[in-house]
Design a protein around this motif. Structure first.
Motif, PDB file in Angstrom:
ATOM      1  N   MET A   1      -6.464   1.901  27.117  1.00 42.50           N
ATOM      2  CA  MET A   1      -5.537   2.478  26.173  1.00 42.50           C
ATOM      3  C   MET A   1      -5.407   3.966  26.475  1.00 42.50           C
ATOM      4  N   LYS A   2      -4.173   4.447  26.456  1.00 39.95           N
ATOM      5  CA  LYS A   2      -3.873   5.863  26.661  1.00 39.95           C
ATOM      6  C   LYS A   2      -3.153   6.381  25.438  1.00 39.95           C
ATOM      7  N   GLU A   3      -3.400   7.652  25.090  1.00 40.43           N
ATOM      8  CA  GLU A   3      -2.742   8.265  23.947  1.00 40.43           C
ATOM      9  C   GLU A   3      -2.209   9.643  24.302  1.00 40.43           C
ATOM     10  N   LEU A   4      -1.120   9.980  23.650  1.00 42.93           N
ATOM     11  CA  LEU A   4      -0.527  11.307  23.750  1.00 42.93           C
ATOM     12  C   LEU A   4      -0.251  11.778  22.330  1.00 42.93           C
ATOM     13  N   THR A   5      -0.732  12.948  21.973  1.00 43.36           N
ATOM     14  CA  THR A   5      -0.421  13.546  20.676  1.00 43.36           C
ATOM     15  C   THR A   5       0.466  14.748  20.938  1.00 43.36           C
ATOM     16  N   ILE A   6       1.603  14.776  20.221  1.00 43.46           N
ATOM     17  CA  ILE A   6       2.646  15.747  20.530  1.00 43.46           C
ATOM     18  C   ILE A   6       3.426  16.084  19.261  1.00 43.46           C
ATOM     19  N   ASP A   7       4.073  17.251  19.256  1.00 40.84           N
ATOM     20  CA  ASP A   7       4.940  17.616  18.135  1.00 40.84           C
ATOM     21  C   ASP A   7       6.108  16.636  18.044  1.00 40.84           C
ATOM     22  N   VAL A  60       2.896  13.513  16.199  1.00 40.13           N
ATOM     23  CA  VAL A  60       2.996  12.081  16.484  1.00 40.13           C
ATOM     24  C   VAL A  60       1.983  11.743  17.567  1.00 40.13           C
ATOM     25  N   THR A  61       1.288  10.639  17.390  1.00 40.79           N
ATOM     26  CA  THR A  61       0.441  10.112  18.453  1.00 40.79           C
ATOM     27  C   THR A  61       1.121   8.865  18.994  1.00 40.79           C
ATOM     28  N   VAL A  62       1.273   8.832  20.314  1.00 45.51           N
ATOM     29  CA  VAL A  62       1.873   7.687  20.990  1.00 45.51           C
ATOM     30  C   VAL A  62       0.749   6.987  21.739  1.00 45.51           C
ATOM     31  N   ARG A  63       0.571   5.706  21.440  1.00 48.19           N
ATOM     32  CA  ARG A  63      -0.496   4.922  22.053  1.00 48.19           C
ATOM     33  C   ARG A  63       0.119   3.819  22.911  1.00 48.19           C
ATOM     34  N   VAL A  64      -0.374   3.678  24.138  1.00 50.74           N
ATOM     35  CA  VAL A  64       0.087   2.627  25.044  1.00 50.74           C
ATOM     36  C   VAL A  64      -1.109   1.764  25.405  1.00 50.74           C
ATOM     37  N   GLU A  65      -1.006   0.476  25.081  1.00 59.61           N
ATOM     38  CA  GLU A  65      -2.061  -0.485  25.405  1.00 59.61           C
ATOM     39  C   GLU A  65      -1.465  -1.574  26.288  1.00 59.61           C
ATOM     40  N   VAL A  66      -2.139  -1.891  27.380  1.00 57.62           N
ATOM     41  CA  VAL A  66      -1.677  -2.922  28.298  1.00 57.62           C
ATOM     42  C   VAL A  66      -2.748  -3.996  28.395  1.00 57.62           C
ATOM     43  N   THR A  67      -2.327  -5.243  28.274  1.00 61.29           N
ATOM     44  CA  THR A  67      -3.223  -6.374  28.514  1.00 61.29           C
ATOM     45  C   THR A  67      -2.694  -7.123  29.723  1.00 61.29           C
ATOM     46  N   ASP A  68      -3.586  -7.775  30.436  1.00 59.82           N
ATOM     47  CA  ASP A  68      -3.128  -8.441  31.657  1.00 59.82           C
ATOM     48  C   ASP A  68      -3.165  -9.964  31.593  1.00 59.82           C
ATOM     49  N   LEU A  71       0.298 -10.601  30.584  1.00 67.08           N
ATOM     50  CA  LEU A  71       0.722  -9.223  30.763  1.00 67.08           C
ATOM     51  C   LEU A  71       1.607  -8.809  29.583  1.00 67.08           C
ATOM     52  N   ALA A  72       1.160  -7.794  28.880  1.00 66.48           N
ATOM     53  CA  ALA A  72       1.899  -7.310  27.709  1.00 66.48           C
ATOM     54  C   ALA A  72       1.608  -5.830  27.511  1.00 66.48           C
ATOM     55  N   VAL A  73       2.567  -5.141  26.936  1.00 67.21           N
ATOM     56  CA  VAL A  73       2.413  -3.727  26.619  1.00 67.21           C
ATOM     57  C   VAL A  73       2.703  -3.554  25.132  1.00 67.21           C
ATOM     58  N   VAL A  74       1.811  -2.843  24.456  1.00 68.69           N
ATOM     59  CA  VAL A  74       2.016  -2.510  23.047  1.00 68.69           C
ATOM     60  C   VAL A  74       2.103  -0.991  22.971  1.00 68.69           C
ATOM     61  N   ILE A  75       3.225  -0.507  22.447  1.00 68.62           N
ATOM     62  CA  ILE A  75       3.436   0.925  22.285  1.00 68.62           C
ATOM     63  C   ILE A  75       3.481   1.195  20.785  1.00 68.62           C
ATOM     64  N   THR A  76       2.618   2.094  20.340  1.00 65.75           N
ATOM     65  CA  THR A  76       2.502   2.395  18.922  1.00 65.75           C
ATOM     66  C   THR A  76       2.784   3.872  18.687  1.00 65.75           C
ATOM     67  N   PHE A  77       3.616   4.160  17.695  1.00 67.51           N
ATOM     68  CA  PHE A  77       3.904   5.530  17.278  1.00 67.51           C
ATOM     69  C   PHE A  77       3.212   5.737  15.932  1.00 67.51           C
ATOM     70  N   ILE A  78       2.341   6.731  15.856  1.00 67.94           N
ATOM     71  CA  ILE A  78       1.566   6.991  14.649  1.00 67.94           C
ATOM     72  C   ILE A  78       1.941   8.372  14.120  1.00 67.94           C
ATOM     73  N   ASP A  79       2.391   8.422  12.862  1.00 72.61           N
ATOM     74  CA  ASP A  79       2.726   9.711  12.261  1.00 72.61           C
ATOM     75  C   ASP A  79       2.337   9.678  10.793  1.00 72.61           C
TER      76      ASP A  79
END
Length: 110
Positions: A1-7, A60-68, A71-79
């Motif tokens: 899982m990778k996350e980015l927190t940004i304005d 906002v925190t943007v989270r990207v989770e990949v399962t194999d 194969l699926a990608v879940v993108i979550t926006f948290i605010d």
């Protein structure tokens, strides 16, 4: 899982898109799928930036989770902005002209 927190600012859509693309490219995501994800990013992040914190700028925190498997990608926006419940809104009056609907904030064209 990778996350980015940004304005939560419109000018950061490109940064969020690049961050998500970086994750998708690691899994050889097809271009058509990436373009569909770009549309979703524009809509989701744009709505957070325009409405959730307006007139302020929040985080906002943007989270990207990949399962194999599968194969699926879940993108979550948290605010923590103002919640929006589309089901609490009145349905647009589709008998009105496009101009009348636009002036009322209903941007859909049926």
């Amino acid at each position: 899982m990778k996350e980015l927190t940004i304005d939560a600012a419109i000018e950061n859509i490109a940064t969020v898109t690049a961050f998500i693309d970086e994750q998708l490219e690691q899994w050889d995501c097809p271009m058509k799928t990436k373009m569909q994800v770009h549309i979703a990013i524009d809509e989701l992040f744009g709505n957070i930036a325009y409405y959730a914190y307006n007139p302020e700028i929040g985080i906002v925190t943007v989270r990207v989770e990949v399962t194999d498997n599968p194969l699926a990608v879940v993108i979550t926006f948290i605010d923590n902005g103002i919640p929006y419940d589309p089901l609490a809104k009145d349905n647009p009056d589709i008998t009105l002209s496009v101009e009348e609907r636009m002036s009322m904030g209903w941007a859909f064209i049926w």
